[in-house]
Motif scaffolding. Structure first.
Motif, PDB file in Angstrom:
ATOM      1  N   ASP A 162     -33.201  19.004  67.648  1.00 16.15           N
ATOM      2  CA  ASP A 162     -32.818  17.640  67.422  1.00 16.15           C
ATOM      3  C   ASP A 162     -31.986  17.215  66.283  1.00 16.15           C
ATOM      4  OD1 ASP A 162     -34.338  17.344  69.948  1.00 16.15           O
ATOM      5  OD2 ASP A 162     -36.298  16.270  68.893  1.00 16.15           O
ATOM      6  N   GLY A 163     -31.260  17.833  66.108  1.00 18.43           N
ATOM      7  CA  GLY A 163     -30.210  17.426  65.089  1.00 18.43           C
ATOM      8  C   GLY A 163     -30.833  17.944  63.632  1.00 18.43           C
ATOM      9  N   GLN A 164     -31.913  18.644  63.518  1.00 16.81           N
ATOM     10  CA  GLN A 164     -32.636  19.259  62.233  1.00 16.81           C
ATOM     11  C   GLN A 164     -31.483  20.619  62.078  1.00 16.81           C
ATOM     12  OE1 GLN A 164     -34.730  17.571  60.324  1.00 16.81           O
ATOM     13  NE2 GLN A 164     -34.647  15.825  61.951  1.00 16.81           N
ATOM     14  N   GLY A 165     -31.279  20.947  60.900  1.00 14.19           N
ATOM     15  CA  GLY A 165     -30.786  22.537  60.930  1.00 14.19           C
ATOM     16  C   GLY A 165     -29.191  22.196  61.352  1.00 14.19           C
ATOM     17  N   VAL A 166     -28.817  21.163  61.218  1.00  7.96           N
ATOM     18  CA  VAL A 166     -26.995  21.075  61.564  1.00  7.96           C
ATOM     19  C   VAL A 166     -26.576  20.001  60.742  1.00  7.96           C
ATOM     20  CG1 VAL A 166     -25.446  20.373  63.232  1.00  7.96           C
ATOM     21  CG2 VAL A 166     -27.534  21.537  64.136  1.00  7.96           C
ATOM     22  N   LYS A 167     -25.476  20.232  60.076  1.00  8.57           N
ATOM     23  CA  LYS A 167     -24.863  19.288  58.790  1.00  8.57           C
ATOM     24  C   LYS A 167     -23.455  19.576  59.009  1.00  8.57           C
ATOM     25  CE  LYS A 167     -25.049  17.872  54.124  1.00  8.57           C
ATOM     26  NZ  LYS A 167     -25.809  18.107  52.817  1.00  8.57           N
ATOM     27  N   VAL A 168     -22.643  18.716  59.001  1.00  6.82           N
ATOM     28  CA  VAL A 168     -21.320  18.617  58.636  1.00  6.82           C
ATOM     29  C   VAL A 168     -20.951  18.535  57.147  1.00  6.82           C
ATOM     30  CG1 VAL A 168     -19.045  17.346  59.146  1.00  6.82           C
ATOM     31  CG2 VAL A 168     -20.650  17.275  60.781  1.00  6.82           C
ATOM     32  N   VAL A 169     -20.112  19.687  57.022  1.00 10.44           N
ATOM     33  CA  VAL A 169     -20.066  19.897  55.492  1.00 10.44           C
ATOM     34  C   VAL A 169     -18.467  19.825  55.079  1.00 10.44           C
ATOM     35  CG1 VAL A 169     -19.781  21.605  53.393  1.00 10.44           C
ATOM     36  CG2 VAL A 169     -21.837  21.897  55.177  1.00 10.44           C
ATOM     37  N   ARG A 170     -18.303  18.587  54.238  1.00  8.96           N
ATOM     38  CA  ARG A 170     -16.990  18.244  54.225  1.00  8.96           C
ATOM     39  C   ARG A 170     -16.304  18.522  52.671  1.00  8.96           C
ATOM     40  NH1 ARG A 170     -16.109  15.064  58.380  1.00  8.96           N
ATOM     41  NH2 ARG A 170     -17.734  14.060  59.398  1.00  8.96           N
ATOM     42  N   TYR A 210     -26.547  22.102  88.170  1.00  8.00           N
ATOM     43  CA  TYR A 210     -26.560  20.620  88.590  1.00  8.00           C
ATOM     44  C   TYR A 210     -25.125  20.270  88.225  1.00  8.00           C
ATOM     45  CZ  TYR A 210     -31.684  20.239  89.152  1.00  8.00           C
ATOM     46  OH  TYR A 210     -32.937  20.231  89.390  1.00  8.00           O
ATOM     47  N   PRO A 211     -24.771  18.886  88.715  1.00 11.30           N
ATOM     48  CA  PRO A 211     -23.515  18.405  88.232  1.00 11.30           C
ATOM     49  C   PRO A 211     -23.572  18.220  86.604  1.00 11.30           C
ATOM     50  CG  PRO A 211     -24.783  16.842  89.827  1.00 11.30           C
ATOM     51  CD  PRO A 211     -25.637  17.733  89.325  1.00 11.30           C
ATOM     52  N   VAL A 212     -22.164  18.347  86.301  1.00  9.89           N
ATOM     53  CA  VAL A 212     -21.691  18.097  84.830  1.00  9.89           C
ATOM     54  C   VAL A 212     -22.247  16.902  84.202  1.00  9.89           C
ATOM     55  CG1 VAL A 212     -19.936  18.526  83.201  1.00  9.89           C
ATOM     56  CG2 VAL A 212     -19.671  19.850  85.308  1.00  9.89           C
ATOM     57  N   VAL A 213     -22.774  16.690  83.311  1.00  4.09           N
ATOM     58  CA  VAL A 213     -23.125  15.587  82.747  1.00  4.09           C
ATOM     59  C   VAL A 213     -22.380  15.469  81.104  1.00  4.09           C
ATOM     60  CG1 VAL A 213     -25.617  15.423  83.631  1.00  4.09           C
ATOM     61  CG2 VAL A 213     -25.155  16.468  81.144  1.00  4.09           C
ATOM     62  N   GLU A 214     -22.369  14.211  80.816  1.00  9.16           N
ATOM     63  CA  GLU A 214     -21.717  13.873  79.547  1.00  9.16           C
ATOM     64  C   GLU A 214     -22.498  13.267  78.828  1.00  9.16           C
ATOM     65  OE1 GLU A 214     -18.650  10.170  78.665  1.00  9.16           O
ATOM     66  OE2 GLU A 214     -18.947  10.755  80.757  1.00  9.16           O
ATOM     67  N   MET A 215     -22.237  13.661  77.347  1.00 17.73           N
ATOM     68  CA  MET A 215     -23.477  13.325  76.198  1.00 17.73           C
ATOM     69  C   MET A 215     -22.887  12.605  75.261  1.00 17.73           C
ATOM     70  SD  MET A 215     -25.584  16.801  76.005  1.00 17.73           S
ATOM     71  CE  MET A 215     -24.422  17.897  75.693  1.00 17.73           C
ATOM     72  N   ALA A 221     -27.475  10.644  63.238  1.00 16.59           N
ATOM     73  CA  ALA A 221     -28.534  11.298  63.435  1.00 16.59           C
ATOM     74  C   ALA A 221     -28.288  12.580  64.054  1.00 16.59           C
ATOM     75  CB  ALA A 221     -29.631  10.778  64.295  1.00 16.59           C
ATOM     76  N   ASN A 222     -27.110  12.904  64.743  1.00 15.73           N
ATOM     77  CA  ASN A 222     -26.628  14.084  65.310  1.00 15.73           C
ATOM     78  C   ASN A 222     -27.538  14.470  66.594  1.00 15.73           C
ATOM     79  OD1 ASN A 222     -24.895  16.212  66.111  1.00 15.73           O
ATOM     80  ND2 ASN A 222     -26.338  17.649  64.995  1.00 15.73           N
ATOM     81  N   GLN A 223     -27.804  13.364  67.026  1.00 16.02           N
ATOM     82  CA  GLN A 223     -28.887  13.187  68.398  1.00 16.02           C
ATOM     83  C   GLN A 223     -28.121  12.682  69.641  1.00 16.02           C
ATOM     84  OE1 GLN A 223     -32.367  11.522  67.166  1.00 16.02           O
ATOM     85  NE2 GLN A 223     -33.619  13.535  67.065  1.00 16.02           N
ATOM     86  N   VAL A 224     -28.502  13.158  70.674  1.00 15.28           N
ATOM     87  CA  VAL A 224     -27.864  12.622  71.910  1.00 15.28           C
ATOM     88  C   VAL A 224     -28.407  10.876  72.224  1.00 15.28           C
ATOM     89  CG1 VAL A 224     -27.658  12.544  74.544  1.00 15.28           C
ATOM     90  CG2 VAL A 224     -27.802  14.785  73.156  1.00 15.28           C
ATOM     91  N   GLU A 225     -27.346  10.105  72.311  1.00 14.95           N
ATOM     92  CA  GLU A 225     -28.085   8.669  72.624  1.00 14.95           C
ATOM     93  C   GLU A 225     -28.098   8.609  74.272  1.00 14.95           C
ATOM     94  OE1 GLU A 225     -27.587   5.629  69.450  1.00 14.95           O
ATOM     95  OE2 GLU A 225     -25.436   6.013  69.938  1.00 14.95           O
ATOM     96  N   TYR A 226     -26.967   9.012  74.645  1.00 17.19           N
ATOM     97  CA  TYR A 226     -26.918   8.818  76.312  1.00 17.19           C
ATOM     98  C   TYR A 226     -26.394  10.114  77.085  1.00 17.19           C
ATOM     99  CZ  TYR A 226     -26.143   3.660  74.845  1.00 17.19           C
ATOM    100  OH  TYR A 226     -26.090   2.475  74.198  1.00 17.19           O
ATOM    101  N   VAL A 227     -27.183  10.249  77.937  1.00 17.62           N
ATOM    102  CA  VAL A 227     -26.658  11.375  78.979  1.00 17.62           C
ATOM    103  C   VAL A 227     -26.155  10.748  80.232  1.00 17.62           C
ATOM    104  CG1 VAL A 227     -27.376  13.428  80.349  1.00 17.62           C
ATOM    105  CG2 VAL A 227     -28.062  13.124  77.940  1.00 17.62           C
ATOM    106  N   ILE A 228     -24.961  10.996  80.582  1.00 13.18           N
ATOM    107  CA  ILE A 228     -24.586  10.245  81.805  1.00 13.18           C
ATOM    108  C   ILE A 228     -23.972  11.156  83.007  1.00 13.18           C
ATOM    109  CG2 ILE A 228     -22.284   8.787  82.431  1.00 13.18           C
ATOM    110  CD1 ILE A 228     -21.989   8.196  79.472  1.00 13.18           C
ATOM    111  N   CYS A 229     -24.697  11.169  84.098  1.00 11.74           N
ATOM    112  CA  CYS A 229     -24.353  11.844  85.310  1.00 11.74           C
ATOM    113  C   CYS A 229     -24.017  11.078  86.554  1.00 11.74           C
ATOM    114  CB  CYS A 229     -25.854  12.563  85.868  1.00 11.74           C
ATOM    115  SG  CYS A 229     -25.474  13.671  86.981  1.00 11.74           S
ATOM    116  N   PRO A 230     -22.795  11.226  86.934  1.00 11.15           N
ATOM    117  CA  PRO A 230     -22.004  12.266  86.763  1.00 11.15           C
ATOM    118  C   PRO A 230     -21.040  12.079  85.752  1.00 11.15           C
ATOM    119  CG  PRO A 230     -20.844  10.964  88.535  1.00 11.15           C
ATOM    120  CD  PRO A 230     -22.204  10.581  88.297  1.00 11.15           C
ATOM    121  N   ALA A 231     -20.517  13.179  84.807  1.00 11.45           N
ATOM    122  CA  ALA A 231     -19.684  12.850  83.538  1.00 11.45           C
ATOM    123  C   ALA A 231     -18.437  12.372  84.151  1.00 11.45           C
ATOM    124  CB  ALA A 231     -19.259  14.276  83.038  1.00 11.45           C
ATOM    125  N   ARG A 232     -17.759  11.372  83.235  1.00  8.30           N
ATOM    126  CA  ARG A 232     -16.470  10.600  83.667  1.00  8.30           C
ATOM    127  C   ARG A 232     -15.425  11.752  83.239  1.00  8.30           C
ATOM    128  NH1 ARG A 232     -18.846   5.711  80.077  1.00  8.30           N
ATOM    129  NH2 ARG A 232     -18.980   7.481  78.860  1.00  8.30           N
TER     130      ARG A 232
END
Length: 390
Positions: A162-170, A210-215, A221-232
């Motif tokens: 859930d977004g823990q253990g991931v970080k963008v390093v700039r 299953y059909p492809v979904v879009e996230m 937070a690097n967490q999914v806010e919306y999952v959209i099915c079918p993906a656009r």
């Protein structure tokens, strides 16, 4: 076991064991109750969502060999709802004839992100370039020596979620507070979309997707806010994503559900991000929108029953309900009545009594014949309901 053996799973002495007691287990248990399949759950805390829904609840640490092994000896089929499990115990159970799905071999590949990425390389599966480090301290040397360039994505090799253990390093200062252990540094991919495909496989070798979904992700937070099915997305991209997901499934030989998360680049290449060998956030929409939801499908797959239709009855969007920033403690769901007035809206509350910032507390599904209308209502839901504390 093939369904020709006509094993009686229903209203019988057959026992399904689930390692992990979180919300994924709870939603899996909706389906076992529908079929009247006897369930046992192992989890380290009494205070978990699954406790109310299983037939038997056992306290035990999922990383403890004896706890997992002894639990597994009491069931006919063993499955997981979280990857961080004692795999040596699973291997021994398999050797002694317990059916473990997904198999420990699949879990061993997936549990460690460095091993997972190497698996893609070894099998010519497309993924972002990466470097592997035994210690985070080695990253600085690699940047100094020109082996690695900012920005990149740091990922802990194990125990991220859930977004823990991931970080963008700039820059160098972003390296200061990283955990010390094994990790990977992944090239930053400028992408157009994050996509996911759920593949289901049973022991007889039947496979459905299953059909492809879009996230759509939350930027901080690097967490999914919306999952959209079918993906656009266009048909060609959808086809490519599905084919790659099927290749991953084929090489991993998992049993049950495999959620394959992917990036669609600006020139429409598909790169694998990571996989999860269990029901997954990207499939929650299916409870309301699909003919066979992902949880029922996982059960069908593990028991080697015929797999159900993965088609959608209607367009579906899922909104994650996460704890609002600045709130910790006894949870309150504010404006629930307001979202219940909206058409096609179904909230799922996981049963976690304590909220904290960005903790996954539930989700809301929005279904509509028109994906654009569903997306608009989803936005309204997101802006209306708040997960706060007393």
């Amino acid at each position: 076991m093939s369904n020709k053996d006509s094993k009686n799973y229903f209203s019988s002495d057959f026992k399904l064991g689930i390692l992990g007691g979180g919300q994924l287990g709870k939603m899996l248990l909706y389906e076992t109750r529908k079929f009247d399949i006897y369930t046992k759950v192992l989890e380290a805390s009494e205070d978990v969502p699954s406790k109310i829904a299983c037939d038997e609840f056992i306290l035990g640490d999922l990383m403890d060999f004896d706890a997992v092994y002894n639990f597994g000896k009491q069931v006919d089929v063993l499955t997981i709802e979280i990857e961080n499990i004692n795999l040596d115990a699973l291997e021994k159970l398999e050797d002694e004839g317990v059916k473990v799905y997904p198999p420990s071999k699949t879990l061993r590949t997936i549990q460690n992100k460095a091993r997972q990425k190497l698996f893609y390389l070894d099998n010519n599966l497309p993924t972002a370039e990466f470097s592997r480090f035994a210690y985070a301290s080695e990253i600085k040397d690699s940047v100094d020596n020109g082996g690695l360039a900012f920005p990149f994505v740091w990922k802990a090799a194990q125990f991220g979620y859930d977004g823990q253990g991931v970080k963008v390093v700039r820059n160098f200062s972003d390296l200061d507070d990283l955990p010390k252990g094994e990790c990977i540094a992944e090239k930053m991919i400028p992408f157009k979309n994050e996509l996911a495909v759920i593949v289901v496989r049973n022991p007889s070798g039947d496979v459905v997707t299953y059909p492809v979904v879009e996230m759509e992700f939350h930027p901080e937070a690097n967490q999914v806010e919306y999952v959209i099915c079918p993906a656009r997305i266009n048909e060609e991209v959808a086809q490519k994503a599905t084919e790659i997901a099927l290749q991953v499934s084929e090489k991993m030989q998992h049993i049950g559900i495999l959620a394959v998360e992917m990036f669609q680049t600006h020139d429409d290449k598909i790169l694998i991000n990571e996989v999860a060998p269990r029901p997954h956030n990207s499939g929650h929409y299916s409870i309301e929108a699909s003919y066979t939801n992902q949880f029922e499908q996982h059960i069908r797959a593990m028991l080697d029953l015929p797999l159900g239709s993965t088609a959608s009855k209607v367009a579906g969007i899922m909104v994650n309900l996460v704890g609002a920033e600045g709130y910790s403690g006894d949870v309150v769901y504010e404006n629930m009545e307001a979202i219940l007035k909206l058409e096609g809206v179904t909230p799922h509350i996981y049963g976690k009594k304590q909220t904290r910032p960005f903790r996954k507390m539930g989700h809301v599904t929005i279904v509509n014949k028109d994906i654009a209308v569903a997306r608009r209502i989803a936005q309204q839901v997101k802006e209306t309901i708040k997960v706060i504390s007393k």
